[in-house]
Design an enzyme around this catalytic site. Structure first.
Site: not given
Length: 295
Positions: A151, A118, A189, A139
């Site tokens: 992702e 992540s 993130n 991800h």
């Protein structure tokens, strides 16, 4: 692409195995711990049952899905026929680099190696191999069978052909892939974790309580879950790890993790996984109860 190997049988790993098996792929689920693999298969079975209950799958499709998964404790056995490996081990740089070094020597030369990280640099992970052009980030979001986003992170050397293959594959399994470049936190993130960290600072500085902070974001910003509840769901240790990646990667003090977050992780109050974080979690109950420590 028919054979998928998944490294790690925790929440993300078993969710990824479930997803691919549901779509007819042969899946090798790999973990060093046989007990963890047994637990993962029970979890996958229960999650298939939820899909049956919602009319998404039939009992026959569940049986076929479970039959599509084989478990292994030896990495070499699990990856020997893999077209794609998806690493979903713990979010630890040293662990991931060692796994990819091993995968590079164990997998066929044309196998694509991907990580579900992540936040950790795909470029750095790829540098542990001799096939950087065939290393990419995938991800997935939790819970994997439900969340639509993948992702897709291109490392510095990831080839156009590999990127396109993963984008097409992601759509084949019913997901919506978004291609991003390899910088700390990627997109998800880099935006989400500073928001969560700021929510923790807002609590730490006494601006408002847990329920108040989460309610503002749910009712005012249309978030389905408040940032403190979401932090518990993700795992406060994971949140802390990602904030440290952002802080180290950018060298900017705005990414420094809140001292409250640091203390909670040190004291093993990590959220849902430990039974208590900002909220207290009781098995079998869906009631959201603020931890006594914050009342």
């Amino acid at each position: 692409m028919k054979n998928i190997a998944v490294i790690g049988s925790g929440t993300m790993g078993n969710g990824i195995a479930h997803l691919f098996s549901q779509h007819g792929f042969q899946v090798a689920l790999i973990d060093i711990n046989q007990a963890a693999l047994d637990k993962a298969m029970i979890t996958i079975g229960k999650n298939f049952d939820r899909q049956i209950g919602k009319g998404i799958l039939t009992e026959e499709e569940k049986v076929q899905g479970l039959n599509n998964i084989q478990t292994f404790t030896e990495m070499g056995q699990g990856v020997k026929n893999a077209d794609l490996v998806i690493e979903a081990a713990t979010e630890n740089v040293a662990v991931k680099l060692e796994i990819f070094k091993q995968l590079d020597s164990l997998c066929p030369a044309d196998t694509i190696l991907s990580s579900n990280t992540s936040s950790i640099s795909i470029t750095k992970i790829a540098a542990a191999t001799k096939r950087a052009e065939r290393v990419i980030g995938m991800h997935f979001m939790n819970p994997v069978p439900i969340m639509k986003l993948i992702e897709v992170i291109r490392g510095y050397a990831t080839s156009d052909a590999v990127t396109m293959e993963i984008m097409v594959l992601s759509k084949t399994i019913g997901k919506s892939p978004v291609e991003v470049n390899d910088y700390p936190g990627f997109v998800a993130n880099r935006i989400l974790m500073p928001m969560i960290n700021e929510a923790i600072y807002t609590l730490y500085e006494g601006v408002a309580g847990i329920e108040e902070i989460d309610t503002v974001m749910k009712l005012g910003m249309a978030h389905p879950m408040g940032p403190l509840q979401l932090a518990d769901f993700i795992g406060l240790d994971v949140c802390l790890s990602i904030m440290k990646v952002l802080q180290d990667g950018f060298g900017n003090p705005k990414y420094a993790p809140c001292p409250l977050l640091v203390n909670m992780v040190a004291a093993d109050f990590k959220g849902v996984k430990t039974g208590e974080g900002f909220y207290k979690y009781t098995a079998g109950s869906k009631e959201l109860v603020v931890s006594e420590r914050f009342k």
